[in-house]
Design a protein around this motif. Structure first.
Motif, PDB file in Angstrom:
ATOM      1  N   GLY A  67      85.613  94.393 -10.796  1.00  0.00           N
ATOM      2  CA  GLY A  67      87.030  94.102 -10.640  1.00  0.00           C
ATOM      3  C   GLY A  67      87.916  95.296 -10.903  1.00  0.00           C
ATOM      4  O   GLY A  67      89.115  95.135 -11.179  1.00  0.00           O
ATOM      5  N   GLU A  68      87.354  96.506 -10.797  1.00  0.00           N
ATOM      6  CA  GLU A  68      88.108  97.723 -11.075  1.00  0.00           C
ATOM      7  C   GLU A  68      88.516  98.409  -9.777  1.00  0.00           C
ATOM      8  O   GLU A  68      87.730  98.501  -8.836  1.00  0.00           O
ATOM      9  N   LEU A  69      89.761  98.887  -9.752  1.00  0.00           N
ATOM     10  CA  LEU A  69      90.239  99.653  -8.607  1.00  0.00           C
ATOM     11  C   LEU A  69      89.588 101.030  -8.637  1.00  0.00           C
ATOM     12  O   LEU A  69      89.733 101.778  -9.602  1.00  0.00           O
ATOM     13  N   VAL A  70      88.860 101.379  -7.574  1.00  0.00           N
ATOM     14  CA  VAL A  70      88.130 102.643  -7.513  1.00  0.00           C
ATOM     15  C   VAL A  70      88.958 103.722  -6.824  1.00  0.00           C
ATOM     16  O   VAL A  70      89.025 104.852  -7.287  1.00  0.00           O
ATOM     17  N   THR A  71      89.581 103.355  -5.716  1.00  0.00           N
ATOM     18  CA  THR A  71      90.298 104.346  -4.923  1.00  0.00           C
ATOM     19  C   THR A  71      91.573 103.763  -4.343  1.00  0.00           C
ATOM     20  O   THR A  71      91.581 102.637  -3.850  1.00  0.00           O
ATOM     21  N   SER A  72      92.639 104.554  -4.410  1.00  0.00           N
ATOM     22  CA  SER A  72      93.848 104.293  -3.639  1.00  0.00           C
ATOM     23  C   SER A  72      94.000 105.472  -2.684  1.00  0.00           C
ATOM     24  O   SER A  72      93.825 106.627  -3.078  1.00  0.00           O
ATOM     25  N   PHE A  73      94.322 105.199  -1.446  1.00  0.00           N
ATOM     26  CA  PHE A  73      94.345 106.252  -0.433  1.00  0.00           C
ATOM     27  C   PHE A  73      95.700 106.938  -0.360  1.00  0.00           C
ATOM     28  O   PHE A  73      96.746 106.290  -0.392  1.00  0.00           O
TER      29      PHE A  73
END
Length: 465
Positions: A341-347
């Motif tokens: 449930g962790e955000l890995v990447t924002s573009f």
């Protein structure tokens, strides 16, 4: 390719889930994925930098090379009236040196990249409306899914044609598939390249059938009127049953033989709509309206929750089987998550052009390291009208979110001034800027290193070094 479901609805609709696996995984796929993750974690910065620089170099000098047209008033004069008009490209598929382009009106054309000419149209009869395409790598054939005016456009008909026959200009040499199945609304057919299977649903007798994608033989059937939905994941299928007031019954089956691997019920909040239920290997994702995202490990029923303020319901998913991650699309933005449930990447600089998240305008490479999308040329112009200017084709690294390359009209014109002038390509002429306007479909041919885009005018453009 991805599991692609085609519904028998009279009007086409795009699926919510797209699975990004362009090559069939081996039996040790899960182990391989873990090893790839380990290698990625212990790899040196220099190796990763080399891969990123290689991607930049691959797309650095890309330019507009060819233009094809799916509209031909003379050739299509016998088709239904609305099929004779220009309409936007909704799907592009490439098989070796042939590019297939499908328009919204149901006309499909095949073009040769050897001769740069149209080979043929694939519509076998004047009332055939082709709804979708699927390239079967197992036998190098193209499967077309169509509806017919003689059947009031209410039943799906599938046909497979060897690509070699299409190359020779004889698309009628194909043969029908699943003739015994009644695929009328709300029936469907779903092609799953990951598992090498085809799933059909006949609403007439509430029966799901699984076929082998290699030879189209029937493997097994599931007859249960209480099954509301089936979701396919590597090696397994998730059966979603009719919801009770505070729970929903679920079953996990082996995709190979239909054996029930696990049966259980998942608790739900009463009187709350279910936004989605998705299965990814051993992880079950459940989201209800206004509630947190729940990630359930079906092996030990360990539950992880992600705040509804952090994870809002996306309009589409792309599951990255090789990386054990998934992408979400919401409000023109793309994000990468893991199953904790962790955000890995924002573009960065990756604002999608279409607000409805048209996944036909997105391509994930087979190594799942790059995402190629049709975006706003200027990410700060999110409030501008789509008609005001041309967009850009952005190539970004999935793990870092970095924009590695961008095909943008202004940049291309600076490189070669005369490319801004009308460039004759087959019958029609398009400037760089015009070719980057109103892109409605995008495909990247990894073997040829070429990007194909289709627009609202029914034109297909080839971008290459």
């Amino acid at each position: 390719m991805e599991p692609r479901r085609i519904s028998a609805s009279p009007r086409p609709c795009s699926g919510r889930r797209v699975v990004a696996s362009r090559k069939r995984p081996r039996q040790e796929a899960v182990v391989s994925s873990v090893r790839k993750l380990q290698r990625r974690e212990i790899s040196t910065r220099r190796e990763r930098s080399f891969a990123m620089n290689s991607a930049r170099e691959r797309f650095r000098n890309i330019q507009l090379q060819e233009e094809f047209d799916t509209h031909d008033p003379k050739e299509n004069s016998l088709l239904l009236p609305y099929m004779r008009k220009r309409s936007k490209i909704i799907e592009i598929v490439a098989a070796r040196d042939i590019v297939f382009a499908l328009s919204q009106s149901g006309v499909c054309a095949a073009f040769s990249r050897v001769t740069n000419k149209r080979i043929c149209f694939l519509n076998g009869s004047p009332d055939e409306v082709i709804r979708s395409l699927f390239y079967n790598k197992n036998n190098e054939s193209l499967i077309t899914v169509s509806v017919y005016g003689s059947e009031n456009f209410s039943a799906l008909r599938c046909k497979t044609t060897p690509v070699e026959y299409i190359r020779r200009g004889t698309p009628d040499a194909g043969f029908p598939l699943f003739e015994t199945e009644s695929l009328k609304w709300p029936g469907f057919v779903e092609f799953d390249d990951v598992n090498g299977k085809v799933l059909t649903y006949s609403a007439q007798d509430s029966t799901y059938k699984v076929f082998d994608l290699k030879n189209y033989t029937l493997l097994y059937s599931i007859s249960d009127k209480n099954v509301q939905e089936i979701k396919i994941s590597p090696g397994i299928m998730l059966l979603i049953y009719t919801r009770a007031s505070s729970s929903i019954p679920l079953k996990i089956l082996s995709i190979e033989d239909g054996t029930v691997l696990k049966s259980f019920s998942h608790l739900l909040h009463r009187n709350k709509k279910v936004d989605f239920i998705e299965q990814f290997n051993e992880k079950l994702l459940v989201k209800q309206e206004g509630e947190n995202l729940q990630i359930l490990d079906v092996r030990n029923f360990q539950l992880t929750e992600v705040s509804r303020t952090e994870f809002m319901t996306p309009s589409a998913f792309i599951f990255l089987y090789e990386l054990q991650l998934f992408l979400t699309f919401r409000n023109r933005s793309v994000a990468v998550w893991n199953f904790r449930g962790e955000l890995v990447t924002s573009f960065e600089d990756h604002l999608l052009w279409h607000p409805d998240c048209n996944t036909n305008n997105i391509y994930i490479t087979s190594d799942q390291d790059l995402i190629i999308s049709y975006c706003k040329a200027d990410s700060s112009s999110s409030d501008s009208s789509p008609e005001e200017n041309a967009g850009s084709i952005n190539i970004s690294n999935i793990l870092t979110g970095k924009c590695l390359a961008k095909i943008k009209a202004d940049d291309l014109c600076k490189k070669v001034d005369d490319l801004c002038k009308p460039k004759k390509a087959w019958k029609f002429q398009s400037t760089m800027s015009e070719a980057l306007e109103d892109i409605t479909a995008l495909y990247y041919d990894e073997e040829r290193d070429e990007i194909y885009t289709g627009n609202r005018q029914g034109l297909v453009h080839v971008w290459a070094n």
